[in-house]
Design an enzyme around this catalytic site. Structure first.
Site, mmCIF file in Angstrom:
data_model
loop_
_atom_site.group_PDB
_atom_site.id
_atom_site.type_symbol
_atom_site.label_atom_id
_atom_site.label_comp_id
_atom_site.label_asym_id
_atom_site.label_seq_id
_atom_site.Cartn_x
_atom_site.Cartn_y
_atom_site.Cartn_z
ATOM 1 N N TYR A 57 10.191 46.515 5.451
ATOM 2 C CA TYR A 57 8.729 46.630 5.399
ATOM 3 C C TYR A 57 8.323 48.097 5.315
ATOM 4 O O TYR A 57 8.434 48.851 6.277
ATOM 5 C CB TYR A 57 8.087 45.988 6.628
ATOM 6 C CG TYR A 57 8.317 44.500 6.774
ATOM 7 C CD1 TYR A 57 8.730 43.716 5.700
ATOM 8 C CD2 TYR A 57 8.105 43.870 7.989
ATOM 9 C CE1 TYR A 57 8.943 42.349 5.838
ATOM 10 C CE2 TYR A 57 8.300 42.503 8.147
ATOM 11 C CZ TYR A 57 8.725 41.748 7.075
ATOM 12 O OH TYR A 57 8.930 40.398 7.228
ATOM 13 N N ALA A 197 -0.816 30.342 4.943
ATOM 14 C CA ALA A 197 -0.541 30.269 3.501
ATOM 15 C C ALA A 197 -1.147 31.437 2.728
ATOM 16 O O ALA A 197 -1.858 31.251 1.731
ATOM 17 C CB ALA A 197 -1.023 28.930 2.930
ATOM 18 N N GLY A 199 -3.543 33.221 3.243
ATOM 19 C CA GLY A 199 -5.003 33.258 3.226
ATOM 20 C C GLY A 199 -5.684 32.026 2.680
ATOM 21 O O GLY A 199 -6.894 31.845 2.866
ATOM 22 N N THR A 202 -7.669 29.866 5.148
ATOM 23 C CA THR A 202 -8.894 30.416 5.733
ATOM 24 C C THR A 202 -10.122 29.869 5.016
ATOM 25 O O THR A 202 -11.245 29.969 5.524
ATOM 26 C CB THR A 202 -8.938 31.946 5.627
ATOM 27 O OG1 THR A 202 -9.046 32.329 4.236
ATOM 28 C CG2 THR A 202 -7.690 32.577 6.228
ATOM 29 N N GLY A 203 -9.898 29.321 3.803
ATOM 30 C CA GLY A 203 -10.993 28.795 3.002
ATOM 31 C C GLY A 203 -11.656 29.818 2.105
ATOM 32 O O GLY A 203 -12.527 29.481 1.292
ATOM 33 N N LYS A 204 -11.223 31.076 2.187
ATOM 34 C CA LYS A 204 -11.951 32.118 1.442
ATOM 35 C C LYS A 204 -11.811 31.990 -0.070
ATOM 36 O O LYS A 204 -12.697 32.427 -0.812
ATOM 37 C CB LYS A 204 -11.515 33.508 1.898
ATOM 38 C CG LYS A 204 -10.087 33.896 1.564
ATOM 39 C CD LYS A 204 -9.796 35.320 2.056
ATOM 40 C CE LYS A 204 -8.397 35.778 1.696
ATOM 41 N NZ LYS A 204 -8.130 37.159 2.168
#
Length: 307
Positions: A57, A197, A199, A202-204
């Site tokens: 990372y 997943a 993002g 989150t529904g965005k």
């Protein structure tokens, strides 16, 4: 915060693990080291004791930030890091862990993972060195990441594996086909990455108007293909229905669902935002009914099978 015993070890991990991948730099916008250090310290203040990083990372920069942020709280934290699959020969493992220790400003690692399995280096060679590191007190527990059931079983022939880190969420449930049951039977903890997943949960991307730009690393990821995003609407609608009924966010429901899965131990949440950190931590307070768990499971499997 809540805590759970790690495998057959004698120490506990927080059921939310702070994932440090984003902090080291990569194909996303990166905050300053100072801001990310503040987020790490805030996570600790909120009760998160377990922090996950890797030598790859940011080419070690993630480890450096984590070590700097929590050096004074080291004895109260669980540090997990990973060795690259290219470094799985014994001598390379030794060099990698010594470099990680220096960056983390510590003389031991609580959890040391094989990041990805190697198809060239025998797992017996790798596990032999991991056992030596454990005997020497340099590492406290052995973990594997991204291993299949067969690879996990092979590794268990040569070392005591206490933790596996797979990709696991409502849209990625491959580990339920054997790995989860094997881990439950053998007291191996399960710590998920990509718990929301990347993002999507989150529904965005469905409700918030967010779009995948041409330079977004997720653009070619399977779940983000336009035709698959369209098929994922049903799980987003259900998450919103449940979230609205509880006055919480979609991501809180998605993370909470993980804790109801048999054998599950800790969910990795990675963020550079204190606001998102606060939101994710509240997931441990969300209680789901048997009916809600069943509906989420059925809808997610139907979508997965149709992708």
């Amino acid at each position: 915060m809540k805590y759970a015993r790690l495998g057959k070890t004698e120490f506990d991990v927080s059921i939310l693990t702070f994932g440090c991948m984003e902090l080291g730099g990569g194909p996303w916008e990166v905050n300053s080291d100072e801001d990310n250090i503040k987020v790490l310290q805030k996570a600790f203040e909120k009760g998160i004791t377990t922090f996950d990083t890797a030598e790859m990372y940011g080419s070690g920069h993630s480890e450096e930030i984590l070590g700097k942020a929590l050096e004074e709280k080291r004895k109260e934290c669980i540090f997990a890091t990973k060795v690259n699959k290219e470094h799985l020969w014994p001598a390379d493992i030794r060099r990698s862990v010594e470099a990680s220790l220096k960056r983390l400003r510590t003389d031991y690692v609580d959890i040391y993972y094989v990041h990805w399995p190697s198809y060239e280096i025998p797992v017996e060679e790798t596990m032999s060195e991991f056992n030596k590191l454990k005997d020497e007190g340099i590492i406290r527990a052995i973990g594997v990441s991204n291993f299949s059931l067969k690879q996990l079983q092979e590794a268990m022939q040569f070392a005591r594996i206490d933790l596996i880190q797979p990709e696991y969420n409502l849209l990625q449930r491959d580990i339920e086909n054997g790995i989860m049951q094997y881990c439950h039977e053998n007291f191996i903890s399960v710590c998920s990455y990509n718990s929301i997943a990347k993002g999507i949960l989150t529904g965005k991307f469905h409700l918030g108007g967010a779009v995948i730009t041409d330079n977004d690393f997720r653009r070619k990821k399977r779940l983000f293909l336009p035709e698959h995003l369209e098929k994922e609407w049903d799980i987003i609608h259900l998450l919103k229905e449940i979230a609205d009924s509880k006055g919480c966010s979609l991501s809180q429901v998605a993370i909470s669902w993980l804790f109801y899965q048999k054998g599950f131990t800790s969910a990795i949440i990675g963020t550079q935002s204190e606001k998102h950190l606060e939101d994710n931590i509240k997931a441990i307070e969300i209680e789901l009914s048997e009916s809600e768990i069943e509906r989420l499971g059925k809808v997610s499997l139907r979508i997965i099978n149709g992708l």
